[in-house]
Design a protein around this motif. Sequence first.
Motif, mmCIF file in Angstrom:
data_model
loop_
_atom_site.group_PDB
_atom_site.id
_atom_site.type_symbol
_atom_site.label_atom_id
_atom_site.label_comp_id
_atom_site.label_asym_id
_atom_site.label_seq_id
_atom_site.Cartn_x
_atom_site.Cartn_y
_atom_site.Cartn_z
ATOM 1 N N THR A 112 0.774 -1.063 -0.004
ATOM 2 C CA THR A 112 0.065 0.213 0.062
ATOM 3 C C THR A 112 0.889 1.285 -0.026
ATOM 4 O O THR A 112 1.943 1.156 0.486
ATOM 5 C CB THR A 112 -1.016 0.021 1.305
ATOM 6 O OG1 THR A 112 -0.063 0.149 2.498
ATOM 7 C CG2 THR A 112 -1.769 -1.246 1.274
ATOM 8 N N PRO A 113 0.484 2.390 -0.366
ATOM 9 C CA PRO A 113 0.954 3.690 -0.374
ATOM 10 C C PRO A 113 1.367 4.070 1.032
ATOM 11 O O PRO A 113 2.713 4.443 1.117
ATOM 12 C CB PRO A 113 0.272 4.500 -0.922
ATOM 13 C CG PRO A 113 -0.860 3.920 -1.602
ATOM 14 C CD PRO A 113 -0.784 2.672 -1.433
ATOM 15 N N GLU A 114 0.521 3.735 2.017
ATOM 16 C CA GLU A 114 1.061 3.950 3.424
ATOM 17 C C GLU A 114 2.281 3.070 3.812
ATOM 18 O O GLU A 114 3.204 3.539 4.551
ATOM 19 C CB GLU A 114 -0.039 3.436 4.329
ATOM 20 C CG GLU A 114 -1.336 4.436 4.137
ATOM 21 C CD GLU A 114 -2.056 4.001 2.930
ATOM 22 O OE1 GLU A 114 -2.206 2.998 2.469
ATOM 23 O OE2 GLU A 114 -2.808 5.122 2.390
ATOM 24 N N GLU A 115 2.192 1.893 3.396
ATOM 25 C CA GLU A 115 3.471 0.890 3.742
ATOM 26 C C GLU A 115 4.860 1.475 3.095
ATOM 27 O O GLU A 115 5.715 1.658 3.763
ATOM 28 C CB GLU A 115 3.096 -0.397 3.292
ATOM 29 C CG GLU A 115 2.323 -1.191 4.172
ATOM 30 C CD GLU A 115 1.988 -2.750 3.439
ATOM 31 O OE1 GLU A 115 2.222 -3.615 4.344
ATOM 32 O OE2 GLU A 115 1.748 -2.573 2.185
ATOM 33 N N LYS A 117 5.271 4.478 1.929
ATOM 34 C CA LYS A 117 5.642 5.764 2.790
ATOM 35 C C LYS A 117 6.458 5.655 4.262
ATOM 36 O O LYS A 117 7.489 6.470 4.380
ATOM 37 C CB LYS A 117 4.345 6.783 3.082
ATOM 38 C CG LYS A 117 4.778 7.976 3.369
ATOM 39 C CD LYS A 117 3.402 9.072 3.538
ATOM 40 C CE LYS A 117 4.017 10.131 3.778
ATOM 41 N NZ LYS A 117 3.022 11.325 4.024
ATOM 42 N N ALA A 118 5.834 4.749 4.758
ATOM 43 C CA ALA A 118 6.467 4.334 6.142
ATOM 44 C C ALA A 118 7.783 3.998 6.146
ATOM 45 O O ALA A 118 8.668 4.560 6.863
ATOM 46 C CB ALA A 118 5.412 3.444 6.928
ATOM 47 N N THR A 121 10.164 6.937 4.925
ATOM 48 C CA THR A 121 10.361 7.581 5.934
ATOM 49 C C THR A 121 11.408 7.284 6.860
ATOM 50 O O THR A 121 12.101 7.805 7.356
ATOM 51 C CB THR A 121 8.910 8.103 6.820
ATOM 52 O OG1 THR A 121 8.110 8.678 5.766
ATOM 53 C CG2 THR A 121 9.195 9.020 8.002
#
Length: 160
Positions: A112-115, A117-118, A121
């Motif tokens: 996912t985009p969240e994974e 991005k995390a 980061t």
Amino acid sequence: MNQRIMQALGTSEEEWKVIEPLYTKVSDLQRSSMMGGRGRFGRMMGGPGGMGGPGEMGGPGQGGDRPERGNQNGDRPERGNRRGMGGPDGEETAVSKAQTALSEVLEKAEATPEEIKAALTKLRAEKEKARQELAQAQENLRKVLSLKQEATLVMMGTLD
């Protein structure tokens, strides 16, 4: 090598006792930061087999079809396992762990985009932390050097 550095800096044995641990720390941190994560990009591009096979980065005609070099025991590393991600003592650094984690996320089709991005980061934070640690180690080394010794290490690439 230390003898060569001592000569280049023109230090006495006594001076070297003070300089050497600081110099070694800077060298180790530089080596770790340069080595961290190499090889993962090629593996991402070439799939699970790693670098060196047909149709992969470094494939035939590009140097990827060369035989692997053996280690001291004559053993050859497995394909896709040539990361060069160890720190000065061979341990995996925080940066290389974060790079591996990001690479693994990117290799997942369902990431996912969240994974992403995390993981990205986290990698950026670890790289910044490593840059700050190197800058502090370089400053500590600079404090015990003469101007000529500092200039010598700048020319050698040890200091900025």
